[in-house]
Design a protein around this motif. Structure first.
Motif, short mmCIF file in Angstrom:
data_model
loop_
_atom_site.label_atom_id
_atom_site.label_comp_id
_atom_site.label_asym_id
_atom_site.label_seq_id
_atom_site.Cartn_x
_atom_site.Cartn_y
_atom_site.Cartn_z
N ALA A 1 0.47 -1.09 -0.06
CA ALA A 1 -0.22 -0.03 0.02
C ALA A 1 0.67 1.76 0.26
CB ALA A 1 -1.48 -0.10 1.29
N LEU A 2 2.20 0.86 0.25
CA LEU A 2 2.79 2.01 0.47
C LEU A 2 3.46 2.84 -1.13
CD1 LEU A 2 5.34 1.43 3.21
CD2 LEU A 2 4.01 2.99 3.31
N SER A 3 3.68 2.06 -1.81
CA SER A 3 3.57 2.57 -3.23
C SER A 3 5.19 2.95 -3.40
CB SER A 3 2.75 3.47 -4.10
OG SER A 3 1.60 2.82 -4.07
N LYS A 4 5.62 2.56 -3.11
CA LYS A 4 7.09 3.02 -2.90
C LYS A 4 8.03 1.83 -4.37
CE LYS A 4 8.44 5.07 0.52
NZ LYS A 4 8.52 6.67 0.59
N GLU A 5 9.41 2.47 -3.98
CA GLU A 5 10.55 2.35 -5.07
C GLU A 5 10.74 1.85 -5.06
OE1 GLU A 5 12.27 5.13 -8.38
OE2 GLU A 5 10.82 6.77 -7.41
N TRP A 6 11.33 1.09 -4.02
CA TRP A 6 12.11 0.26 -3.36
C TRP A 6 11.62 -1.13 -3.88
CZ3 TRP A 6 10.48 1.67 2.19
CH2 TRP A 6 8.95 1.26 1.93
N LEU A 7 12.54 -2.34 -3.70
CA LEU A 7 12.13 -3.75 -3.30
C LEU A 7 12.24 -4.74 -3.26
CD1 LEU A 7 15.38 -3.20 -6.93
CD2 LEU A 7 13.10 -3.01 -7.61
N VAL A 8 10.99 -5.74 -3.30
CA VAL A 8 10.61 -6.23 -2.50
C VAL A 8 10.81 -7.63 -2.26
CG1 VAL A 8 9.22 -7.22 -0.30
CG2 VAL A 8 9.06 -4.55 -1.24
N LEU A 9 12.08 -7.76 -1.60
CA LEU A 9 11.72 -9.69 -1.85
C LEU A 9 11.30 -10.66 -0.25
CD1 LEU A 9 14.51 -8.09 -2.93
CD2 LEU A 9 14.98 -10.85 -3.62
N ARG B 1 8.43 7.59 4.63
CA ARG B 1 9.32 8.44 4.99
C ARG B 1 11.08 7.84 4.06
NH1 ARG B 1 6.80 9.47 9.78
NH2 ARG B 1 8.38 8.77 11.43
N LEU B 2 10.91 6.90 4.11
CA LEU B 2 11.93 6.15 4.13
C LEU B 2 13.29 6.76 2.92
CD1 LEU B 2 14.45 4.59 5.53
CD2 LEU B 2 13.36 2.63 4.86
N PRO B 3 13.80 7.26 2.04
CA PRO B 3 14.60 7.68 0.70
C PRO B 3 14.05 5.99 0.15
CG PRO B 3 16.01 8.86 1.93
CD PRO B 3 14.98 8.24 3.12
N SER B 4 12.79 6.13 -1.02
CA SER B 4 12.83 4.81 -1.49
C SER B 4 13.51 4.69 -3.01
CB SER B 4 11.81 4.32 -1.16
OG SER B 4 11.09 4.72 -2.45
N LYS B 5 14.04 5.76 -4.07
CA LYS B 5 14.47 5.90 -5.01
C LYS B 5 15.65 4.60 -5.53
CE LYS B 5 15.73 8.69 -9.81
NZ LYS B 5 14.13 8.49 -9.77
N THR B 6 15.66 3.71 -6.65
CA THR B 6 16.66 3.20 -6.49
C THR B 6 16.93 3.10 -8.29
OG1 THR B 6 14.75 1.03 -7.37
CG2 THR B 6 15.36 1.16 -4.96
N ASN B 7 17.81 1.87 -8.32
CA ASN B 7 18.36 2.44 -9.56
C ASN B 7 18.97 1.03 -10.05
OD1 ASN B 7 21.15 1.92 -8.05
ND2 ASN B 7 21.29 4.02 -8.11
N GLU B 8 19.78 1.02 -11.41
CA GLU B 8 20.22 0.14 -11.78
C GLU B 8 20.96 -1.29 -10.90
OE1 GLU B 8 18.75 -1.49 -14.45
OE2 GLU B 8 17.59 -0.08 -15.36
N ARG B 9 21.55 -0.42 -10.56
CA ARG B 9 22.39 -1.49 -8.60
C ARG B 9 21.64 -1.70 -8.39
NH1 ARG B 9 27.66 -1.62 -6.96
NH2 ARG B 9 27.79 -1.92 -5.15
N HIS B 10 20.76 -1.41 -7.82
CA HIS B 10 19.52 -1.83 -7.10
C HIS B 10 18.98 -3.22 -7.50
CE1 HIS B 10 19.93 2.42 -4.98
NE2 HIS B 10 19.86 1.09 -3.81
N LYS B 11 18.71 -3.56 -8.84
CA LYS B 11 18.19 -4.10 -9.35
C LYS B 11 19.45 -6.03 -9.41
CE LYS B 11 14.57 -1.14 -11.83
NZ LYS B 11 14.51 -0.83 -13.13
N THR B 12 20.77 -4.90 -9.95
CA THR B 12 21.14 -6.31 -10.36
C THR B 12 21.64 -6.81 -9.23
OG1 THR B 12 22.65 -4.37 -11.41
CG2 THR B 12 23.86 -6.09 -10.36
#
Length: 304
Positions: free
Chosen positions: A51-59, A174-185
């Motif tokens: 429900a937070l709709s953040k850009e982070w990646l969840v495993l 409130r946690l910064p959640s912007k992820t990039n290709e390095r995060h995806k890798t």
């Protein structure tokens, strides 16, 4: 965004199947109840995170190895500047801590979950370093059941209690959640390192001969079904399912319970308790399986 979704564990699936097909002891029923309750709590936590709709990646449901040691993580959240390691508990009732040991309110000692969480965080840090990542990690033990209470708990434990859950979710928001290709890798690296067969799984003993045969309802697990041309209909809950889907689902259950047995027309015919003819069973199998051999000893393997 959940890039590794949560599914029922093999242990839970086996217990569910056995509960339909044989009489479980009170001990096994208690284990099934605990597995169901644990999975229910994990799904509840997933809803809060989604429900937070953040850009982070969840495993979810990771089984990893570091330093020749296996460890499990219920949920791993890969955010912009940190990794959150979450262990989820759906405990209900009153518990207390005394001399560092955990007890149920009736005095029954239970395992202290904090050392396991700390161990998972330590092993994850080491695994990340081995693969060239130096990312800060935080770990939390999250209790999602509002009817849980822990007495005598030290303030420094990494625990989120049910009454703190909303504030914890606000903190994550409130946690910064912007992820990039390095995060995806990194996320895909962790998925590639995930182990399917868990050494922590504890399955009960059972045998093919002692299990009840037949197709069960996909919704309520009842055997009270009838075949109507292309459908099977549950007389218990009125659920309907395509006959091909029902048979193939039963084949998957057979494979789950008996991974070392070959899939043959005769065995699946018997497993489905003669719901359809062997010829029909064979036609259904060929939709998702490849036939090996053309004699009576032929068997089937699943298509890739």
């Amino acid at each position: 965004m959940a890039i590794k979704k949560r599914v029922e564990s093999k242990e839970l699936k086996v217990y569910r199947s056995l509960n339909s097909r044989q009489l479980l002891t009170s001990e096994k029923m208690n284990q099934l109840f605990n597995l169901e309750k644990g999975f229910e709590g994990e799904l509840l936590f997933d809803e809060l995170i989604d429900a937070l709709s953040k850009e982070w990646l969840v495993l979810n449901e990771l089984l990893l190895e570091s330093n020749n040691t296996d460890f499990q993580i219920d949920s791993l959240i890969l955010a912009e500047k940190t990794i959150l390691v979450i262990e989820i508990k759906n405990y209900e009732g009153d518990y207390f801590i005394e001399d560092g040991k955990w007890y149920y309110i009736n005095g029954t000692q239970i395992q202290n979950p904090v050392p396991r969480l700390e161990r998972s965080e330590f092993l994850l840090r080491r695994l990340l370093q081995d693969h060239g990542y130096n990312i800060p990690a935080e770990s939390y033990l999250v209790y999602v059941n509002p009817d849980f209470h822990l007495y005598n708990s030290p303030r420094n434990l990494p625990i989120i209690y049910p009454v703190q859950l909303n504030r914890f979710i606000d903190k994550l928001r409130r946690l910064p959640s912007k992820t990039n290709e390095r995060h995806k890798t990194l996320a895909h690296k962790l998925i590639s390192l995930h182990k399917e067969d868990s050494p922590f799984t504890r399955l009960p003993e059972y045998s093919y001969e002692k299990l009840r045969k037949g197709i069960t309802c996909a919704s309520c697990y009842s055997f009270n079904i009838e075949s109507k041309k292309t459908l099977v209909v549950c007389k218990n809950c009125r659920g309907m399912e395509n006959i091909d889907t029902a048979v193939l689902r039963s084949v998957e259950e057979f494979r789950l319970l008996f991974p070392d047995r070959k899939i043959t027309t005769s065995d699946i015919y018997d497993w489905c308790k003669g719901l359809k003819t062997k010829e029909t069973i064979q036609k259904i199998l060929l939709k998702k399986y490849i036939q090996i051999g053309k004699t009576k000893s032929s068997y089937y393997i699943k298509k890739e």
